[in-house]
Design an enzyme around this catalytic site. Structure first.
Site, PDB file in Angstrom:
ATOM      1  N   ASP A 146      -7.753   4.613  -3.421  1.00 60.22           N
ATOM      2  CA  ASP A 146      -6.604   5.123  -2.664  1.00 60.22           C
ATOM      3  C   ASP A 146      -6.154   6.507  -3.143  1.00 60.22           C
ATOM      4  O   ASP A 146      -4.967   6.703  -3.462  1.00 60.22           O
ATOM      5  CB  ASP A 146      -5.420   4.152  -2.803  1.00 60.22           C
ATOM      6  N   GLU A 190      -3.740   0.992   8.321  1.00 58.06           N
ATOM      7  CA  GLU A 190      -2.908   1.148   7.128  1.00 58.06           C
ATOM      8  C   GLU A 190      -3.111   2.538   6.572  1.00 58.06           C
ATOM      9  O   GLU A 190      -3.663   3.406   7.231  1.00 58.06           O
ATOM     10  CB  GLU A 190      -3.229   0.057   6.088  1.00 58.06           C
TER      11      GLU A 190
HETATM   12  O1  FUB Z   1      -5.566  -0.649  -2.843  1.00 53.84           O
HETATM   13  C1  FUB Z   1      -4.938  -1.751  -2.234  1.00 53.84           C
HETATM   14  C2  FUB Z   1      -4.909  -1.568  -0.763  1.00 53.84           C
HETATM   15  O2  FUB Z   1      -6.234  -1.481  -0.245  1.00 53.84           O
HETATM   16  C3  FUB Z   1      -4.287  -0.268  -0.307  1.00 53.84           C
HETATM   17  O3  FUB Z   1      -2.915  -0.241  -0.416  1.00 53.84           O
HETATM   18  C4  FUB Z   1      -4.854  -0.182   1.063  1.00 53.84           C
HETATM   19  O4  FUB Z   1      -4.669   1.035   1.675  1.00 53.84           O
HETATM   20  C5  FUB Z   1      -6.294  -0.517   0.788  1.00 53.84           C
HETATM   21  O5  FUB Z   1      -7.011   0.593   0.306  1.00 53.84           O
END
Ligand code: FUB
Length: 440
Positions: free
Chosen positions: A27, A201
Site C-alpha cells: 500500500d 478501495e
Molecule cells: O493492506 C491491507 C488492505 O489491502 C489495504 O488497506 C487495501 O487497500 C488492500 O491493499
C-alpha cells in the site's frame, strides 16, 4: 541504541522491484517533501500464535522510507505502532493502508485501523498522527476522525487550499477537511459513476492541468486492477476513464497504489507479493514509470522487475530483476527458499539462455574488472555483452565446476563511458547460476 539508529540510517534497498527487500511492505503512498521522495507503506508481517489471524493480513506498525533518487532507500524505522495509539485495539494487527501530507509546517499521517471502543463504530476507522518532520516523531491524536468509517485514507489539498479526505468502505467516499486537518468539514459523499459491481478501495486523488483524477483498485474480474476516473471537481462526479494496471497474472489479490511526479517524471507506486509468492497477504512495494497521453489520459503501466532509475556499474547488479529474458533456458529462483529475503538468482540452463538488464551507469571512470557471484556444478562460461545481444563482449567469465557460490574476477575489454544495456548469456551447455555482477 546506536546500533539500531545506524541500521535505520543505512538500511537501504535497491533500485529494482520490489524496492524494499528486507521486510514486507504494501500500500505505498509516495510523497515529495523538499527534495526527497518519502514512501509511507503498510507493513505486513507473518501471523503467528497470538499475533493476528492466520491466513489474513497482519500489520502492527508503519515505517517510513526516503530516497533522493528513487534507487537508494533509507528506512527511518517505525513511526506509528498499534499499542501506542490510545484509541486503537492494541492486538488488532490491522494497521492498513496509510497516507501522509504536509500542511502549514506539519506532517499529517492518516491511518485506518480497529478502535478499542466499538460502541459507535463497527470495523475500521481512521486516525491521524502529527509530526514536525516527515520522518516523525509522529504524535497520534487521542481519538479517530469523527464521522468516518472505513479504510485506505487519502488526502488531497487543492490549489485553493481546501483539503479533502477520501476513503473506502465498500464504495469510495470523500469529504472536505477542516483547516486543522483533523476533522471533517462536510458530510461524506460518494463520488459519482464508479463501477457498482466488484470491490473498490484504496482511493488516490490528484489534480493535473485542471483535471481531478481519482485512481482506485477495483475487482472487475478476479483480483484487483488499478483504474481511474476523472472530474472537474475534487468531490466529483467522477467518470470512469480506464485501466492503469491490469490485474496481476500471478494472482496477488490486492493492488494498492499512488502516483507521483518527481523531477518531471511520473511514477506509479504499487505492490505485489514478490517475496511471498505463495501467500498474497505478505506483499512488497514496487515502482514503475507512468506517462500521460496528450489528451490527459493515463497510459497503461506494465509491471516490471527492473523498476526505475539507473544502476551504478560498481554496485552488485541483480540480473534477476531483468529487463528481458530469453524465451527458453533462462529463469529466476530464490537464492534460499527458507529465507526469501536473501533475494533471487538468475539461472541460465543452456547456451540458448540469456538475460538483459537495462540502464547500467558506467560513469566517466575507466572500469577494469568484473566480479561475478556464480555457481556451476559442472562448470561453465558466461559472457557479458554491452548494448545488445550482438554488441561488443565486455567480459567472459569462466566458472570452475563446484557446488558452492564463487566470486570470480575477470578483466574487462574497454567500455565507453555512459549508460549501457547488459546482455549476459551462457556459452556452455551446462547450467550456470548468477547472483550478481559488478564492475571495478
Ligand atoms: O493492506 C491491507 C488492505 O489491502 C489495504 O488497506 C487495501 O487497500 C488492500 O491493499
Amino acid at each position: 541504541m546506536l546500533v539500531v539508529v545506524a541500521f535505520f540510517l543505512i538500511g537501504t534497498a535497491s533500485a529494482q522491484n520490489p524496492f524494499i527487500t528486507n521486510q514486507f511492505t504494501a500500500d505505498p503512498t509516495a510523497r515529495v517533501f523538499g527534495d526527497k521522495v518519502y514512501v509511507y507503506p503498510s507493513h505486513d508481517i507473518p501471523c503467528g500464535p497470538g499475533r493476528g489471524r492466520i491466513g489474513w493480513f497482519c500489520m502492527e506498525d508503519y515505517h517510513v522510507f526516503s530516497s533522493n533518487n528513487l534507487t537508494d532507500w533509507t528506512d527511518h524505522g517505525v513511526i506509528v505502532t498499534q499499542n501506542k495509539v490510545p484509541w486503537v485495539k492494541p492486538d488488532s494487527y490491522s494497521m492498513w493502508a496509510p497516507d501522509c501530507i504536509y500542511r502549514n509546517g506539519k506532517y499529517y499521517f492518516y491511518f485506518p485501523t480497529t478502535p478499542k471502543d466499538t460502541t459507535n463504530v463497527k470495523g475500521f476507522t481512521i486516525g491521524v498522527a502529527v509530526a514536525d518532520k516527515p520522518t516523525g516523531p509522529f504524535v497520534p491524536q487521542p481519538l479517530p476522525i469523527k464521522n468516518v468509517r472505513g479504510i485506505d485514507p487519502n488526502v488531497f489539498i487543492d490549489k485553493d487550499g481546501q483539503a479533502y479526505l477520501y476513503w473506502s468502505q465498500g464504495d469510495i467516499f470523500g469529504a472536505k477537511l477542516k483547516e486543522n486537518m483533523l476533522e471533517l468539514a462536510s458530510e461524506p459523499k460518494t463520488l459519482g459513476e464508479l463501477p457498482t459491481k466488484g470491490l473498490k478501495e484504496g482511493p488516490y486523488v490528484f489534480e493535473r492541468n485542471g483535471t481531478y483524477y481519482l485512481t482506485y483498485p477495483h475487482v472487475a474480474n478476479k483480483t484487483e486492477r488499478l483504474e481511474y476516473a476523472t472530474s472537474t471537481s475534487p468531490l466529483g462526479p467522477f467518470k470512469v476513464q480506464g485501466v492503469i494496471m491490469d490485474e496481476s497474472s500471478t494472482g496477488c489479490w490486492t493492488n494498492h497504489h499512488s502516483l507521483l511526479e518527481f523531477k518531471n517524471q511520473w511514477y506509479l507506486f504499487y505492490h505485489h507479493n514478490d517475496l511471498s509468492p505463495n501467500f498474497d497477504k505478505n506483499r512488497s512495494v514496487r515502482i514503475d514509470s507512468l506517462s500521460f497521453a496528450p489528451d490527459g489520459s493515463i497510459r497503461k503501466v506494465k509491471p516490471t522487475l527492473r523498476g526505475v532509475g539507473l544502476t551504478d556499474a560498481k554496485q552488485k547488479i541483480q540480473l534477476d530483476r531483468y529487463s528481458r529474458l530469453s524465451a527458453s533456458g533462462a529463469s529466476v529462483a530464490f537464492l534460499d527458499t527458507a529465507n526469501k529475503f536473501q533475494g533471487w538468482k538468475t539461472v541460465l540452463a543452456n547456451n540458448q539462455a540469456w538475460v538483459q538488464y537495462n540502464g547500467v551507469a558506467f560513469g566517466k571512470q575507466t572500469l577494469k574488472t568484473a566480479t561475478m557471484r556464480v555457481a556451476a556444478p559442472s562448470g561453465g562460461t558466461v559472457q557479458v555483452r554491452v548494448d545488445g545481444a550482438t554488441g561488443p563482449v565486455l567480459v567472459q567469465v569462466v566458472v570452475p565446476k563446484g557446488d558452492q557460490w564463487q566470486e570470480i574476477k575477470a578483466p574487462l575489454t574497454t567500455v565507453k563511458p555512459g549508460t549501457h544495456t547488459l546482455v549476459v548469456s551462457a556459452k556452455t551447455n551446462t547450467p550456470v547460476e548468477i547472483d550478481w555482477v559488478k564492475f571495478e
